[in-house]
Design a protein around this motif. Sequence first.
Motif, mmCIF file in Angstrom:
data_model
loop_
_atom_site.group_PDB
_atom_site.id
_atom_site.type_symbol
_atom_site.label_atom_id
_atom_site.label_comp_id
_atom_site.label_asym_id
_atom_site.label_seq_id
_atom_site.Cartn_x
_atom_site.Cartn_y
_atom_site.Cartn_z
ATOM 1 N N THR A 50 0.817 -1.219 0.000
ATOM 2 C CA THR A 50 0.000 0.000 0.000
ATOM 3 C C THR A 50 0.849 1.267 0.000
ATOM 4 O O THR A 50 0.320 2.369 0.032
ATOM 5 C CB THR A 50 -0.936 0.024 1.214
ATOM 6 O OG1 THR A 50 -0.147 -0.047 2.421
ATOM 7 C CG2 THR A 50 -1.906 -1.145 1.183
ATOM 8 N N ASP A 52 3.730 4.024 -1.560
ATOM 9 C CA ASP A 52 4.213 4.562 -2.830
ATOM 10 C C ASP A 52 5.214 5.684 -2.560
ATOM 11 O O ASP A 52 5.502 6.032 -1.409
ATOM 12 C CB ASP A 52 3.043 5.058 -3.692
ATOM 13 C CG ASP A 52 2.131 6.031 -2.956
ATOM 14 O OD1 ASP A 52 2.636 6.799 -2.096
ATOM 15 O OD2 ASP A 52 0.913 6.052 -3.232
ATOM 16 N N TYR A 54 4.995 8.891 -3.002
ATOM 17 C CA TYR A 54 4.376 10.027 -2.319
ATOM 18 C C TYR A 54 4.310 9.802 -0.815
ATOM 19 O O TYR A 54 4.681 10.673 -0.029
ATOM 20 C CB TYR A 54 2.974 10.253 -2.889
ATOM 21 C CG TYR A 54 2.132 11.246 -2.120
ATOM 22 C CD1 TYR A 54 2.401 12.613 -2.198
ATOM 23 C CD2 TYR A 54 1.065 10.813 -1.326
ATOM 24 C CE1 TYR A 54 1.622 13.520 -1.493
ATOM 25 C CE2 TYR A 54 0.293 11.720 -0.630
ATOM 26 C CZ TYR A 54 0.568 13.068 -0.715
ATOM 27 O OH TYR A 54 -0.193 13.964 -0.014
ATOM 28 N N GLN A 55 3.867 8.622 -0.392
ATOM 29 C CA GLN A 55 3.739 8.341 1.036
ATOM 30 C C GLN A 55 5.093 8.318 1.731
ATOM 31 O O GLN A 55 5.244 8.824 2.851
ATOM 32 C CB GLN A 55 3.012 7.008 1.234
ATOM 33 C CG GLN A 55 1.550 7.046 0.832
ATOM 34 C CD GLN A 55 0.920 5.666 0.805
ATOM 35 O OE1 GLN A 55 1.584 4.678 0.516
ATOM 36 N NE2 GLN A 55 -0.362 5.610 1.102
ATOM 37 N N LYS A 87 2.152 7.484 -7.121
ATOM 38 C CA LYS A 87 1.087 7.945 -6.224
ATOM 39 C C LYS A 87 -0.112 7.029 -6.426
ATOM 40 O O LYS A 87 -0.273 6.423 -7.487
ATOM 41 C CB LYS A 87 0.729 9.399 -6.517
ATOM 42 C CG LYS A 87 -0.101 10.067 -5.405
ATOM 43 C CD LYS A 87 -0.221 11.563 -5.652
ATOM 44 C CE LYS A 87 -0.932 12.229 -4.473
ATOM 45 N NZ LYS A 87 -2.339 11.800 -4.352
ATOM 46 N N ASN A 88 -0.934 6.914 -5.403
ATOM 47 C CA ASN A 88 -2.033 5.945 -5.439
ATOM 48 C C ASN A 88 -1.485 4.556 -5.720
ATOM 49 O O ASN A 88 -2.035 3.797 -6.520
ATOM 50 C CB ASN A 88 -3.081 6.348 -6.474
ATOM 51 C CG ASN A 88 -3.680 7.704 -6.182
ATOM 52 O OD1 ASN A 88 -3.916 8.048 -5.022
ATOM 53 N ND2 ASN A 88 -3.901 8.502 -7.209
ATOM 54 N N VAL A 89 -0.367 4.253 -5.094
ATOM 55 C CA VAL A 89 0.359 2.976 -5.113
ATOM 56 C C VAL A 89 1.088 2.723 -6.432
ATOM 57 O O VAL A 89 2.298 2.546 -6.453
ATOM 58 C CB VAL A 89 -0.554 1.786 -4.758
ATOM 59 C CG1 VAL A 89 0.254 0.489 -4.748
ATOM 60 C CG2 VAL A 89 -1.200 2.006 -3.401
ATOM 61 N N GLU A 91 0.346 4.462 -9.704
ATOM 62 C CA GLU A 91 0.240 5.465 -10.764
ATOM 63 C C GLU A 91 1.497 6.330 -10.782
ATOM 64 O O GLU A 91 1.860 6.910 -9.753
ATOM 65 C CB GLU A 91 -0.982 6.357 -10.555
ATOM 66 C CG GLU A 91 -2.303 5.624 -10.654
ATOM 67 C CD GLU A 91 -3.481 6.529 -10.319
ATOM 68 O OE1 GLU A 91 -3.248 7.744 -10.099
ATOM 69 O OE2 GLU A 91 -4.611 6.033 -10.264
ATOM 70 N N GLN A 93 3.138 9.608 -11.412
ATOM 71 C CA GLN A 93 2.571 10.949 -11.426
ATOM 72 C C GLN A 93 3.505 11.952 -12.098
ATOM 73 O O GLN A 93 4.637 12.140 -11.674
ATOM 74 C CB GLN A 93 2.311 11.403 -9.990
ATOM 75 C CG GLN A 93 1.666 12.755 -9.864
ATOM 76 C CD GLN A 93 0.161 12.661 -9.762
ATOM 77 O OE1 GLN A 93 -0.385 11.632 -9.358
ATOM 78 N NE2 GLN A 93 -0.528 13.721 -10.108
ATOM 79 N N HIS A 101 1.434 18.277 -4.580
ATOM 80 C CA HIS A 101 0.701 17.420 -3.636
ATOM 81 C C HIS A 101 1.316 17.502 -2.239
ATOM 82 O O HIS A 101 0.601 17.580 -1.236
ATOM 83 C CB HIS A 101 0.725 15.964 -4.117
ATOM 84 C CG HIS A 101 -0.097 15.711 -5.338
ATOM 85 N ND1 HIS A 101 -1.469 15.859 -5.358
ATOM 86 C CD2 HIS A 101 0.255 15.302 -6.586
ATOM 87 C CE1 HIS A 101 -1.932 15.562 -6.558
ATOM 88 N NE2 HIS A 101 -0.906 15.223 -7.323
#
Length: 358
Positions: A50, A52, A54-55, A87-89, A91, A93, A101
């Motif tokens: 879960t 990515d 971004y996280q 992002k969103n696992v 995708e 970006q 973001h």
Amino acid sequence: MSKSRFESIGCYMPEKIVTSKELLDKMKTKPLFDLEDITGIKNRRYRSETEDSYQLGLAAAKDCLSHSGYKASEIEAVIWTSITSFKNVSEFQFEPSMSLHIKNELGANKALNFDISNACAGMLTGVYILDNLMRAGIVKNGLVLSGECITHVADTAVKEITEPIDDQFASLTVGDSGTAVMMDQSTNEEEGFEIIEFLTFAECAELCFGMPSTQNPGIAMYAKAVDLHAESVKRVPPFLSRILEKYEHLICKYKNTNTKKPIDYVIPHQTALKVMIAGVKDVFNHVKKIDRIKDFELPELLAYIQEFGNTSSTSHFVVLYHALKDKILKPGNTVLMVPHASGISIGAFFFRLGKLKV
């Protein structure tokens, strides 16, 4: 103008640990060499199902700000610098930019923001750019960060390698991480950057590519490792020797505070332990030709590649963070960071450490 400095630092390492043995056990075709022996890499961190880029980057940024004297609303620049931008696992970006973001999530609403990518030299390229923005008076501070979910290339390599010698073997060294640094102008002469230099040998660009896999969905890295190493051995030591000679007056002033060596520690890009050890010796054999520096002792090598692998654009800051956490680095130490990235991009970042907290 006063020197720029690292005001605070943050790091996030995924919990999942994958050993070199576990990675090789998944492969149908094994390499001709012992991966752990030749690279020194025993473990690396892997993102969870879960997580990515971004996280990982956001977690590092929040950790950085938890040690900072600045509030998110006071940040004047946000620079995202990773190779991967998932992002969103899953995708990848491009637009809106990842820095947008990040700044919105942090609440850094007034900050200018942009994304850059310069292979494994990404974060130090961000540092280079932010230092120039501050020197130009455009901003007074800024956040440079990266979140690398780079083990996607390792997953691709495990599936696709079919020969005992393959351009994807370097992909087996990577690990995931997130790091962030807040920079501002130093409040005194006891800390901050003395040297920030970059150089790119663009004719070597084709020796390593990160790109969509030519066989399967997903990303891959194709590196001509032997040629890349040969070009690096030829180019890096003379470059660093010239830089240290050019700025010997800045380096030598630390002789009074540390009579053994004006450069206490060197942090190279984390590629392979034996290569890093040999590289440091080779560089400072060149440096010994400089009269005022020739009698200085070698700086101590800092490496965490054994536990974290090559974390690409974050590697210098993974090392800096953990060396602070393990109380190896202390206020007043002098550090030389040496970026090395496909391109070939190389550089020299020499600074005196302040009171960074982790």
